[in-house]
Design a protein around this motif. Structure first.
Motif, PDB file in Angstrom:
ATOM      1  N   GLU A 210      38.610   8.515   7.023  1.00  0.00           N
ATOM      2  CA  GLU A 210      37.643   9.052   6.080  1.00  0.00           C
ATOM      3  C   GLU A 210      36.196   8.971   6.558  1.00  0.00           C
ATOM      4  N   LEU A 211      35.899   8.019   7.447  1.00  0.00           N
ATOM      5  CA  LEU A 211      34.507   7.803   7.827  1.00  0.00           C
ATOM      6  C   LEU A 211      34.181   8.192   9.262  1.00  0.00           C
ATOM      7  N   GLU A 212      35.205   8.331  10.108  1.00  0.00           N
ATOM      8  CA  GLU A 212      34.955   8.647  11.508  1.00  0.00           C
ATOM      9  C   GLU A 212      35.259  10.115  11.789  1.00  0.00           C
ATOM     10  N   SER A 213      34.583  10.665  12.778  1.00  0.00           N
ATOM     11  CA  SER A 213      34.743  12.077  13.140  1.00  0.00           C
ATOM     12  C   SER A 213      36.171  12.400  13.572  1.00  0.00           C
ATOM     13  N   GLU A 214      36.538  13.669  13.388  1.00  0.00           N
ATOM     14  CA  GLU A 214      37.841  14.156  13.829  1.00  0.00           C
ATOM     15  C   GLU A 214      37.992  14.130  15.345  1.00  0.00           C
ATOM     16  N   VAL A 215      36.912  13.925  16.070  1.00  0.00           N
ATOM     17  CA  VAL A 215      36.977  13.936  17.528  1.00  0.00           C
ATOM     18  C   VAL A 215      37.725  12.724  18.084  1.00  0.00           C
ATOM     19  N   ARG A 216      37.934  11.701  17.272  1.00  0.00           N
ATOM     20  CA  ARG A 216      38.637  10.502  17.762  1.00  0.00           C
ATOM     21  C   ARG A 216      40.011  10.905  18.297  1.00  0.00           C
ATOM     22  N   SER A 217      40.452  10.242  19.355  1.00  0.00           N
ATOM     23  CA  SER A 217      41.710  10.656  19.981  1.00  0.00           C
ATOM     24  C   SER A 217      42.691   9.507  20.207  1.00  0.00           C
ATOM     25  N   TYR A 218      42.279   8.448  20.901  1.00  0.00           N
ATOM     26  CA  TYR A 218      43.244   7.398  21.245  1.00  0.00           C
ATOM     27  C   TYR A 218      43.863   6.733  20.020  1.00  0.00           C
ATOM     28  N   ILE A 219      43.109   6.658  18.938  1.00  0.00           N
ATOM     29  CA  ILE A 219      43.649   6.044  17.732  1.00  0.00           C
ATOM     30  C   ILE A 219      44.819   6.845  17.172  1.00  0.00           C
ATOM     31  N   ARG A 220      44.885   8.114  17.528  1.00  0.00           N
ATOM     32  CA  ARG A 220      46.018   8.932  17.077  1.00  0.00           C
ATOM     33  C   ARG A 220      47.285   8.575  17.857  1.00  0.00           C
ATOM     34  N   SER A 221      47.113   8.155  19.096  1.00  0.00           N
ATOM     35  CA  SER A 221      48.260   7.724  19.897  1.00  0.00           C
ATOM     36  C   SER A 221      48.647   6.278  19.606  1.00  0.00           C
ATOM     37  N   PHE A 222      47.650   5.481  19.266  1.00  0.00           N
ATOM     38  CA  PHE A 222      47.881   4.054  18.997  1.00  0.00           C
ATOM     39  C   PHE A 222      47.370   3.743  17.586  1.00  0.00           C
ATOM     40  N   PRO A 223      48.116   4.139  16.552  1.00  0.00           N
ATOM     41  CA  PRO A 223      47.624   4.091  15.165  1.00  0.00           C
ATOM     42  C   PRO A 223      47.716   2.711  14.509  1.00  0.00           C
ATOM     43  N   VAL A 224      47.002   1.758  15.081  1.00  0.00           N
ATOM     44  CA  VAL A 224      46.880   0.430  14.476  1.00  0.00           C
ATOM     45  C   VAL A 224      45.421  -0.001  14.617  1.00  0.00           C
ATOM     46  N   THR A 225      45.067  -1.090  13.955  1.00  0.00           N
ATOM     47  CA  THR A 225      43.740  -1.666  14.114  1.00  0.00           C
ATOM     48  C   THR A 225      43.870  -2.914  14.974  1.00  0.00           C
ATOM     49  N   PHE A 226      43.293  -2.877  16.170  1.00  0.00           N
ATOM     50  CA  PHE A 226      43.383  -4.017  17.078  1.00  0.00           C
ATOM     51  C   PHE A 226      42.328  -5.059  16.719  1.00  0.00           C
ATOM     52  N   GLU A 227      42.698  -6.300  16.943  1.00  0.00           N
ATOM     53  CA  GLU A 227      41.829  -7.391  16.509  1.00  0.00           C
ATOM     54  C   GLU A 227      41.491  -8.378  17.620  1.00  0.00           C
ATOM     55  N   LYS A 228      42.362  -8.506  18.615  1.00  0.00           N
ATOM     56  CA  LYS A 228      42.167  -9.529  19.641  1.00  0.00           C
ATOM     57  C   LYS A 228      42.758  -9.035  20.957  1.00  0.00           C
ATOM     58  N   SER A 229      42.179  -9.513  22.076  1.00  0.00           N
ATOM     59  CA  SER A 229      42.725  -9.148  23.389  1.00  0.00           C
ATOM     60  C   SER A 229      42.504 -10.291  24.369  1.00  0.00           C
ATOM     61  N   LYS A 230      43.437 -10.414  25.288  1.00  0.00           N
ATOM     62  CA  LYS A 230      43.340 -11.457  26.314  1.00  0.00           C
ATOM     63  C   LYS A 230      44.246 -11.077  27.479  1.00  0.00           C
ATOM     64  N   GLY A 231      43.693 -11.090  28.677  1.00  0.00           N
ATOM     65  CA  GLY A 231      44.510 -10.802  29.850  1.00  0.00           C
ATOM     66  C   GLY A 231      45.106  -9.409  29.806  1.00  0.00           C
ATOM     67  N   HIS A 232      46.435  -9.349  29.818  1.00  0.00           N
ATOM     68  CA  HIS A 232      47.134  -8.061  29.799  1.00  0.00           C
ATOM     69  C   HIS A 232      47.624  -7.689  28.405  1.00  0.00           C
ATOM     70  N   SER A 233      47.157  -8.358  27.364  1.00  0.00           N
ATOM     71  CA  SER A 233      47.691  -8.142  26.017  1.00  0.00           C
ATOM     72  C   SER A 233      46.605  -7.840  24.993  1.00  0.00           C
ATOM     73  N   LEU A 234      47.002  -7.069  23.966  1.00  0.00           N
ATOM     74  CA  LEU A 234      46.198  -6.878  22.761  1.00  0.00           C
ATOM     75  C   LEU A 234      47.056  -7.244  21.563  1.00  0.00           C
TER      76      LEU A 234
END
Length: 426
Positions: free
Chosen positions: A16-40
């Motif tokens: 609702e708030l971000e432009s339609e131009v967004r792309s990667y979120i369509r392939s990975f439809p989650v909200t990421f919160e943390k990352s370390k090394g080779h993992s998210l």
């Protein structure tokens, strides 16, 4: 419109708030919160192995400890953050260490330019410089090239969808066939040379020729060493500046720090970004031979070309290149991935697959339309982040952090095989 409370706990905030131009979120439809090394990890705590690595911006993984330590210390001590192109200790340290660790051992003599924070910034600066040095206006690029999303970079990018987004004519460029574009038995440089030598070809002598040694977004297409050497010879003979776009393939992605090293060539200009900061912090550099450093002060500039936080992590990242250990790891892991992909092509003929790539920049091109995208979708459901490449998204692309453990690499590869099985059974 949803309430803030409703948006906060769902993907609706982006819808609702971000432009339609967004792309990667369509392939990975989650909200990421943390990352370390080779993992998210997403906000529900699910772990994902990263075979994407920020499109090549995270060669050393997420939040590498030594880089993070230096960054936090610098911020805590009120180090300079923003400085345009003023002198700072952070920039001086980076320039010195880059010369000592990267350029000097390779007998490369380049001046370092800070063109702005992104890959397209370094490409734009290279195009402008080539034109200024030679007094010519056209640039030769190659089929399936990707060099960035600003107008100059788009003019030398092959993908029709991205070019169409410019909304204006893209001029002053000519596209030539990349290595093996016309088949394995055709040397496409014969074609290029014929255009250069024939006054009736309609192709003017260009200011520069720009090339990726491995075309990442274009489909993991690899230029052979002999082809690159001949291209360098052609540029030298015709007094054309050779520009290597090492934005994605550089910083060790193919094994050596610069992707062009195995070919034994010395480009006139080198474009680098993505993993040059080592931490995913925006940074780009343009390397140019000293005789071509003909800029007038301020002739090419940018507000964020003095990103000192990136200088701090970039300097620490050069520790990886004081010896050959990381290069050896990339070669070993790359061979493992390559052998695995060859095995997949043999065992699953339904893929109609073709293996491609070098180092830890590899993939399989699938002939069936949409198959590579389906494999990536299945992999994501199983906890693996992987993207597609190529003009028709026909290649599933494997680009993990160079520092990924063998166990995590094996787990990710097993997920790919499971995903393929699921897709070809449907």
């Amino acid at each position: 419109m949803s309430t803030i409370k409703e948006l906060d706990s769902t993907l609706k905030v982006f819808e609702e708030l971000e432009s339609e131009v967004r792309s990667y979120i369509r392939s990975f439809p989650v909200t990421f919160e943390k990352s370390k090394g080779h993992s998210l990890w997403d906000q529900d705590g699910k772990e994902y192995i990263d075979f994407f690595a920020g499109a090549g911006a995270l060669n050393y993984g997420h939040n590498p400890p030594l880089l993070k330590e230096q960054l936090l210390r610098y911020i805590a001590e009120d180090g300079i953050s923003h400085s345009l192109d003023m002198g700072t200790k952070a920039k001086a340290n980076f320039l010195t260490k880059f010369h000592e660790v990267i350029l000097e051992p390779r007998n490369l003599n380049y001046k370092v330019m800070f063109p702005g924070p992104t890959g397209t910034n370094t490409v734009e600066s290279a195009l402008k410089l080539a034109r200024k040095v030679t007094g010519r206006d056209s640039i030769i690029s190659f089929t399936n090239a990707f060099h960035g999303m600003t107008l100059g970079s788009l003019s030398i990018t092959g993908n029709s969808f991205k070019r169409h987004g410019a909304g204006v004519p893209l001029q002053n460029s000519v596209s030539m066939p990349f290595d093996k574009f016309l088949g394995t038995n055709v040397d496409t440089l014969d074609y290029l040379e014929r255009f250069l030598e024939d006054n009736g070809s309609g192709v003017a002598l260009p200011a520069g020729i720009i090339v990726e040694t491995v075309q990442g977004e274009g489909g993991i297409n690899v230029a052979e060493e002999a082809w690159l050497k001949r291209l360098a010879d052609i540029c030298n003979r015709w007094e054309i500046l050779l520009i290597i776009d090492d934005v994605q393939a550089g910083c060790g992605r193919t094994g050596t720090f610069f992707s062009f090293e195995p070919a034994g060539i010395e480009p006139d200009i080198v474009c680098m970004s993505k993993s040059i900061s080592g931490y995913g912090i925006p940074m780009a550099i343009t390397l140019l031979k000293p005789e071509y450093d003909v800029w007038d002060p301020g002739e090419h500039n940018g507000t964020f070309r003095g990103h000192n936080l990136a200088f701090i992590t970039a300097t620490e990242a050069l520790e990886y290149w004081k010896d050959d250990n990381l290069s050896g790891e990339v070669e070993e892991k790359g061979l493992k991935v390559g052998e695995f992909l060859d095995q997949l092509v043999r065992e699953y003929p339904q893929l109609q697959g073709e293996t491609r790539g070098r180092g830890l920049m590899r993939g399989i091109a699938c002939k069936e339309e949409g198959l590579a995208e389906k494999i990536c979708e299945q992999a994501f459901e199983r906890g693996l982040i992987m993207e597609t490449a190529g003009p028709d998204s026909e290649v599933f692309k494997i680009m993990p952090p160079l520092t990924i453990t063998h166990n995590a690499l094996d787990t990710g590869l097993a997920i790919i095989e499971d995903s393929i099985k699921m897709c070809i059974q449907k």
